[in-house]
Design a protein around this motif. Structure first.
Motif, PDB file in Angstrom:
ATOM      1  N   LEU A  17      -5.443 -39.350  -4.430  1.00  0.00           N
ATOM      2  CA  LEU A  17      -3.976 -39.361  -4.410  1.00  0.00           C
ATOM      3  C   LEU A  17      -3.367 -38.478  -5.489  1.00  0.00           C
ATOM      4  N   TRP A  18      -4.083 -37.422  -5.867  1.00  0.00           N
ATOM      5  CA  TRP A  18      -3.512 -36.427  -6.764  1.00  0.00           C
ATOM      6  C   TRP A  18      -2.586 -35.514  -5.972  1.00  0.00           C
ATOM      7  N   GLY A  19      -1.630 -34.927  -6.671  1.00  0.00           N
ATOM      8  CA  GLY A  19      -0.857 -33.848  -6.096  1.00  0.00           C
ATOM      9  C   GLY A  19      -1.623 -32.548  -6.264  1.00  0.00           C
TER      10      GLY A  19
ATOM     11  N   VAL B  60       4.057 -31.696  -6.091  1.00  0.00           N
ATOM     12  CA  VAL B  60       5.024 -32.724  -6.464  1.00  0.00           C
ATOM     13  C   VAL B  60       5.583 -33.425  -5.222  1.00  0.00           C
ATOM     14  N   ARG B  61       5.704 -32.712  -4.127  1.00  0.00           N
ATOM     15  CA  ARG B  61       6.131 -33.371  -2.877  1.00  0.00           C
ATOM     16  C   ARG B  61       5.127 -34.441  -2.459  1.00  0.00           C
ATOM     17  N   GLU B  62       3.841 -34.210  -2.737  1.00  0.00           N
ATOM     18  CA  GLU B  62       2.831 -35.218  -2.422  1.00  0.00           C
ATOM     19  C   GLU B  62       2.975 -36.451  -3.307  1.00  0.00           C
ATOM     20  N   LEU B  63       3.465 -36.250  -4.536  1.00  0.00           N
ATOM     21  CA  LEU B  63       3.624 -37.379  -5.466  1.00  0.00           C
ATOM     22  C   LEU B  63       4.963 -38.095  -5.303  1.00  0.00           C
ATOM     23  N   ALA B  64       5.965 -37.388  -4.779  1.00  0.00           N
ATOM     24  CA  ALA B  64       7.333 -37.921  -4.742  1.00  0.00           C
ATOM     25  C   ALA B  64       7.445 -39.292  -4.081  1.00  0.00           C
ATOM     26  N   PRO B  65       6.760 -39.559  -2.941  1.00  0.00           N
ATOM     27  CA  PRO B  65       6.923 -40.879  -2.310  1.00  0.00           C
ATOM     28  C   PRO B  65       6.469 -42.042  -3.184  1.00  0.00           C
ATOM     29  N   HIS B  66       5.636 -41.756  -4.193  1.00  0.00           N
ATOM     30  CA  HIS B  66       5.117 -42.817  -5.057  1.00  0.00           C
ATOM     31  C   HIS B  66       5.931 -42.975  -6.342  1.00  0.00           C
ATOM     32  N   HIS B  67       6.952 -42.125  -6.527  1.00  0.00           N
ATOM     33  CA  HIS B  67       7.752 -42.173  -7.753  1.00  0.00           C
ATOM     34  C   HIS B  67       8.920 -43.125  -7.570  1.00  0.00           C
ATOM     35  N   ARG B  68       9.150 -43.964  -8.592  1.00  0.00           N
ATOM     36  CA  ARG B  68      10.203 -44.983  -8.485  1.00  0.00           C
ATOM     37  C   ARG B  68      11.571 -44.460  -8.897  1.00  0.00           C
TER      38      ARG B  68
END
Length: 410
Positions: free
Chosen positions: A70-72, A96-104
């Motif tokens: 689950l790395w970007g 960062v788009r790959e990480l965005a859904p997991h950011h609060r």
């Protein structure tokens, strides 16, 4: 045998059906990912080797490892005529788009994208564009980021300062999510000296901060020298891994494992001959394996089948692997390479195609002064046909290229 069932894949960057002999590199990267995930300091990774050893395939496999955790991730291929800014911006945008859904905190993502857009737009104007050239460049190209460009961060115009700030901010986003970002760069030796220096500086800053962002580069054997010339500390900054030909066990596995899945076997003498022909280079293993499969009438594959198929594999390599590169060279550059090939014509050099040839001997063989041959040598290095691993020597970047040149008419 049925060519439709042929399992071998001699393609540029195409993953072979059996990724043999690369377990050590995969294990090393797994440790890197785990250490970074636990907040431990870790170095970025550099893969080096000749063409045809599978660097691109390995780079893609390492990227898959990072994605599974689950790395970007983002990947670029360096080009000698292209600045690092836009490709890196696009790659980090993807990561960062790959990480965005997991950011609060979505606003934190938007803040970073604003910095990323400012970094991307700060490309230098074209030569001769004069005053206002930067504005015209901005009008011609937009990075596709739907937030306003930030100001005062990663937009100074100095690639080293801007890349350090961009990587630091990207690493902060990954820290928020509790994961990491991996940037994969293929053909890294083609980056400009300024871009290599900036990358080294950014990785150095991240290593001091412990930021969860790593760079995984792949390039020709002289990549470490290019990094060292840019920043003296690069020798300690990166973990270097030399990607070489496959040993006999791994080469046999690359051939027999896919065949076994199709209920096909090889006689031991056939494997002996295939290793002799391919030299253990992954691309050649696939090329000879594919031709042999198509010519073999049945299982088990024999040495006679290999002998019949070898000319077809060699003809395909002569056109697609060797010939296409040779055609890119000018007459003066071809003359230079022919002299290299003649000097490397001993059995020892053929056993080790990475054998370096002194440039002074090339000049002597051509009856020229070394300085007069510098333009040809430099052009061949820029085209990626030869490299200089040590001062005063050159070697081919392509395995068995000298052997190929010695078979061609002058």
């Amino acid at each position: 045998m049925d060519p439709i069932r042929n399992p071998y894949a001699p393609g540029a960057g195409q993953r072979p059906p059996e990724l043999a002999g690369r377990g050590r590199e995969l294990d090393v990267f797994e440790v890197v990912l785990e250490r970074v995930a636990r907040g431990r300091p870790e170095r970025s990774l550099m893969l080096t080797g000749l063409r045809g050893v599978g660097k691109t395939v390995l780079l893609n496999t390492l990227r898959s490892q990072a994605i599974s955790r689950l790395w970007g991730t983002g990947k670029i291929e360096a080009r000698p005529d292209q600045s690092l800014r836009r490709p890196v911006a696009a790659a980090l945008h993807m990561a960062v788009r790959e990480l965005a859904p997991h950011h609060r905190a979505p606003e934190r993502i938007d803040d970073f994208l604003g910095v990323l857009k400012a970094f991307a737009l700060r490309a230098a104007p074209a030569a001769g564009s004069g005053r206002g050239g930067q504005a015209r460049l901005r009008d011609r190209w937009q990075p596709g980021i739907d937030v306003p460009a930030a100001t005062g961060r990663a937009d100074s115009g100095d690639i080293e300062i801007d890349l350090v700030e961009l990587f630091t901010d990207a690493a902060a986003v990954a820290t928020d999510v509790g994961t990491g970002i991996a940037l994969f760069i293929d053909e890294m030796q083609d980056l400009s000296a300024d871009d290599i220096s900036a990358l080294c500086a950014a990785c150095h800053e991240l290593s001091q901060l412990g930021g969860p962002l790593i760079v995984v580069g792949a390039g020709l054997p002289h990549l470490p020298a290019a990094l060292s010339a840019a920043k003296s500390y690069s020798e300690r900054l990166f973990r270097y891994q030399r990607i070489d030909r496959l040993d006999r066990i791994a080469a046999d596995q690359a051939l027999t494992a896919p065949a076994a899945r199709e209920q096909v076997e090889y006689e031991s003498k056939a494997l002996d001959l295939l290793y002799e022909k391919s030299g253990g280079y992954p691309y050649f293993v696939q090329a000879y394996g594919k031709a042999t499969w198509d010519h073999a009438p049945r299982s088990p594959v024999t040495a006679g089948d290999v002998q019949v198929a070898a000319p077809e594999a060699e003809a395909e390599l002569a056109v697609g692997f060797f010939g296409s590169r040779f055609e890119r060279a000018t007459p003066a550059e071809r003359e230079y390479m022919r002299a290299m090939a003649a000097l490397a014509s001993t059995d020892a050099a053929d056993t080790d195609p990475d054998e370096a040839v002194p440039t002074a001997e090339i000049a002597r063989a051509l009856g020229r002064k070394p300085a007069s041959l510098s333009p040809a040598r430099d052009a061949l290095i820029k085209k990626g046909l030869i490299y200089s691993g040590e001062r005063g020597t050159v070697a081919f970047t392509v395995p068995h290229f000298g052997r190929y040149l010695r078979t061609q008419p002058a």
